[in-house]
Design a protein around this motif. Structure first.
Motif, short mmCIF file in Angstrom:
data_model
loop_
_atom_site.label_atom_id
_atom_site.label_comp_id
_atom_site.label_asym_id
_atom_site.label_seq_id
_atom_site.Cartn_x
_atom_site.Cartn_y
_atom_site.Cartn_z
N ALA A 1 -9.34 3.07 -6.88
CA ALA A 1 -10.29 2.05 -6.46
C ALA A 1 -9.99 0.71 -7.11
CB ALA A 1 -11.72 2.49 -6.81
N GLU A 2 -9.61 0.73 -8.39
CA GLU A 2 -9.30 -0.52 -9.09
C GLU A 2 -8.00 -1.13 -8.61
OE1 GLU A 2 -11.46 -2.03 -11.10
OE2 GLU A 2 -12.77 -0.36 -10.51
N VAL A 3 -6.99 -0.31 -8.34
CA VAL A 3 -5.72 -0.82 -7.83
C VAL A 3 -5.91 -1.45 -6.46
CG1 VAL A 3 -3.42 -0.15 -7.02
CG2 VAL A 3 -4.27 0.73 -9.20
N ARG A 4 -6.68 -0.81 -5.60
CA ARG A 4 -6.95 -1.40 -4.28
C ARG A 4 -7.67 -2.74 -4.42
NH1 ARG A 4 -5.83 0.90 0.35
NH2 ARG A 4 -5.42 3.15 0.50
N ARG A 5 -8.58 -2.81 -5.37
CA ARG A 5 -9.35 -4.04 -5.55
C ARG A 5 -8.47 -5.19 -6.04
NH1 ARG A 5 -13.24 -6.09 -9.49
NH2 ARG A 5 -12.91 -4.33 -10.88
N HIS A 6 -7.57 -4.90 -6.98
CA HIS A 6 -6.76 -5.95 -7.57
C HIS A 6 -5.44 -6.19 -6.84
CE1 HIS A 6 -9.35 -6.54 -11.01
NE2 HIS A 6 -9.34 -5.25 -11.27
N MET A 7 -4.86 -5.13 -6.27
CA MET A 7 -3.50 -5.23 -5.73
C MET A 7 -3.43 -5.04 -4.21
SD MET A 7 -1.92 -5.80 -8.57
CE MET A 7 -0.17 -5.49 -8.41
N GLY A 8 -4.39 -4.30 -3.64
CA GLY A 8 -4.43 -4.13 -2.20
C GLY A 8 -3.54 -3.05 -1.65
N TRP A 9 -3.03 -2.16 -2.49
CA TRP A 9 -2.23 -1.04 -2.00
C TRP A 9 -2.76 0.28 -2.55
CZ3 TRP A 9 -0.20 1.12 -6.36
CH2 TRP A 9 0.15 0.29 -7.42
N SER A 10 -2.23 1.40 -2.03
CA SER A 10 -2.75 2.71 -2.37
C SER A 10 -2.02 3.32 -3.55
CB SER A 10 -2.63 3.65 -1.16
OG SER A 10 -2.88 4.99 -1.54
N LEU A 11 -2.75 3.58 -4.63
CA LEU A 11 -2.16 4.27 -5.78
C LEU A 11 -1.79 5.70 -5.40
CD1 LEU A 11 -1.53 4.40 -8.85
CD2 LEU A 11 -3.88 5.20 -9.16
N ARG A 12 -2.62 6.33 -4.60
CA ARG A 12 -2.32 7.72 -4.20
C ARG A 12 -0.97 7.80 -3.51
NH1 ARG A 12 -6.47 12.20 -2.46
NH2 ARG A 12 -5.03 13.93 -2.16
N GLU A 13 -0.73 6.87 -2.60
CA GLU A 13 0.57 6.85 -1.91
C GLU A 13 1.71 6.62 -2.90
OE1 GLU A 13 2.90 4.28 1.54
OE2 GLU A 13 0.72 4.16 1.36
N ALA A 14 1.51 5.73 -3.86
CA ALA A 14 2.55 5.44 -4.85
C ALA A 14 2.88 6.65 -5.70
CB ALA A 14 2.12 4.28 -5.75
N LEU A 15 1.89 7.50 -5.95
CA LEU A 15 2.08 8.66 -6.82
C LEU A 15 2.51 9.92 -6.09
CD1 LEU A 15 -0.93 8.32 -9.29
CD2 LEU A 15 1.44 7.63 -9.64
N THR A 16 2.40 9.92 -4.76
CA THR A 16 2.68 11.16 -4.03
C THR A 16 3.74 11.03 -2.95
OG1 THR A 16 0.88 10.72 -2.45
CG2 THR A 16 0.33 11.99 -4.43
N ALA A 17 3.93 9.85 -2.36
CA ALA A 17 4.81 9.69 -1.20
C ALA A 17 6.28 9.69 -1.59
CB ALA A 17 4.47 8.41 -0.45
N GLU A 18 7.11 10.23 -0.73
CA GLU A 18 8.56 10.23 -0.96
C GLU A 18 9.13 8.82 -0.98
OE1 GLU A 18 10.73 12.47 -1.79
OE2 GLU A 18 9.25 14.07 -1.86
N GLY A 19 8.59 7.95 -0.15
CA GLY A 19 9.11 6.59 -0.08
C GLY A 19 8.36 5.60 -0.95
N ALA A 20 7.71 6.06 -2.01
CA ALA A 20 6.92 5.18 -2.87
C ALA A 20 7.79 4.10 -3.49
CB ALA A 20 6.24 6.00 -3.96
#
Length: 351
Positions: free
Chosen positions: A58-77
Motif C-alpha cells: 500500500a505504501e509503495v503504491r502511494r509513493h511510487m505507483g507500482w505493485s510491490l507484489r509484482e516486483a517480488l513475485t513476477a518473472e519479469g520484475a
C-alpha cells in the motif's frame, strides 16, 4: 533513568542468557545486491509475512505507483531498477524479521548495512512501517537520478590504505563502504572505476564490480541532499525498543536521531559497517543473523570477528533461488541449540 545505547546493548546481552527459547542474535539487515527474481513468492503465502507485505504494498503504491507484489513475485520484475529494488529489499527484510519473531527469535540489537538501516530502524521500533517505506521509496527515487553517473567495486584493500593504494586517482575515487578489516567498497565514475580495477588486478589485488546501476555514499549524491531532506521533513522517529547501531556514525544512536537529516546522510555518506560491528562485538555480542533475501555481509561479519579475536556465529535467512524452508529451519535449530547451551552455562555458573 534513561539508558545510553551502550548500556542497552549490555542489558540485552545479559537478558539473552536468561530468556527461554532461542538465542537472541543481532539482526543484521543488508543492502543493495541481495535481490533476486521471485524472492517474495513464498513469503507472500505466509500468514505472518503476507499482512506485512500487503501493508508495504500500500505504501509503495502511494509513493511510487507500482505493485510491490509484482516486483517480488513476477518473472519479469524490474529488480535491476534501483527505484524498484530498494523498496523490494527493505519490504522483504521487514517481513523476514516478522517471521523470525513469530518463531520466538527476538533480536538483542539491530544494525543495517546501507539501505538495510531502514529495515533495522523499523524492526527496532524507531520508524513506523509507513515512515520506513516512505524513507526507502524516496531514497530509491532520489538515487535513481544518478543512474549511469557512478559505479562501485569491492576491493581487497583495507580502509586506511585505500587512498594510498591508488596513486594518480586522487579526487576521482572515493571510499564508500568500510566493509571489513580487509575489504573496502570504492565509488567512482564508471570509466574511472574500470581503470582502477585494471591497476589493482595487475598488482594481484582482488577486485570486482558491484552489481548496481548507481553509486551511493559518495560526493555525487551531495547535490540531492536538500531535495531528499524536504521529502522526509515530517519524519517523526521514536525512541525505539532495541539498541540500533548506526553505520553512518559507526556507533549507537538514540532512536530520535533517525530523522530526515539522518536518512540523507545514510544515502550520501560512507557506510561504517566495520565500526558498527566492532561496537557490537565490544558489547559482548557474538551471534549475528543476516536478515536479507541473500547473504551479503556474512563474510564481513566473520572477518570482523576474526580480527577482534572473537569466536562467534553468523547465520542467514534466505539464499538466492532457494525457498525459506531450505534455510530457515536449520538456522532456527542452531539458534535454539545456542540458547540451550547459554542457559546451561548460566545454571552451571549459579551452581
Amino acid at each position: 533513568m534513561r539508558r545510553t545505547v551502550e548500556e542497552s546493548l549490555m542489558r540485552h546481552e545479559d537478558q539473552t542468557d536468561r530468556d527461554e527459547g532461542p538465542c537472541r542474535p543481532v539482526f543484521v539487515f543488508s543492502g543493495q545486491g541481495s535481490q533476486w527474481t521471485g524472492m517474495g513468492r513464498a513469503l507472500w503465502e505466509s500468514p505472518v509475512c503476507a499482512p506485512v507485505l500487503e501493508a508495504c504494498e500500500a505504501e509503495v503504491r502511494r509513493h511510487m505507483g507500482w505493485s510491490l507484489r509484482e516486483a517480488l513475485t513476477a518473472e519479469g520484475a524490474r529488480l535491476g531498477d534501483i527505484e524498484v529494488s530498494c523498496p523490494a529489499i527493505v519490504a522483504v527484510e521487514i517481513a523476514l524479521a516478522a517471521l523470525w519473531r513469530s518463531w520466538g527469535v527476538e533480536p538483542a540489537a539491530v544494525v543495517g548495512h546501507s539501505i538495510g538501516e531502514v529495515a533495522a530502524a523499523h524492526v527496532a521500533g524507531v520508524l513506523s512501517l509507513e515512515d520506513a517505506m516512505r524513507v526507502i521509496c524516496h531514497q530509491g527515487r532520489t538515487i535513481g537520478r544518478l543512474r549511469g553517473q557512478g559505479a562501485m567495486a569491492v576491493v581487497g584493500v583495507p580502509w586506511a590504505r585505500a587512498g594510498e593504494a591508488l596513486p594518480g586517482f586522487e579526487g576521482r575515487v572515493w571510499r564508500a563502504i568500510h566493509a571489513s578489516p580487509e575489504w573496502t567498497v570504492l565509488a567512482a565514475e564508471p570509466e574511472v572505476l574500470e581503470q582502477v580495477l585494471v591497476v589493482l588486478r595487475r598488482e594481484g589485488v582482488p577486485a570486482r564490480r558491484v552489481d548496481s546501476e548507481v553509486a551511493a555514499h559518495w560526493p555525487k549524491v551531495d547535490p540531492l541532499r536538500g531535495e531528499l531532506r524536504g521529502l522526509l521533513g515530517e519524519l517523526r522517529p521514536g525512541p525505539g525498543l532495541l539498541p540500533v547501531i548506526s553505520t553512518v556514525t559507526g556507533g549507537g544512536l538514540p532512536g530520535e536521531r533517525f530523522d530526515a537529516d539522518y536518512w540523507v546522510r545514510n544515502l550520501a555518506e560512507p557506510v561504517l559497517f566495520r565500526e558498527a560491528v566492532d561496537v557490537l562485538l565490544g558489547a559482548g555480542h557474538d551471534v549475528f543473523l543476516e536478515v536479507s533475501p541473500h547473504p551479503l555481509v556474512k563474510h564481513s561479519l566473520e572477518s570482523c570477528m576474526e580480527r577482534a579475536g572473537r569466536r562467534g556465529t553468523t547465520l542467514v535467512s534466505l539464499r538466492r533461488g532457494r525457498a525459506p524452508g531450505q534455510e530457515m529451519p536449520g538456522t532456527l535449530r542452531t539458534l535454539s541449540e545456542l540458547g540451550s547451551r547459554r542457559r546451561c552455562s548460566a545454571l552451571a555458573n549459579v551452581a
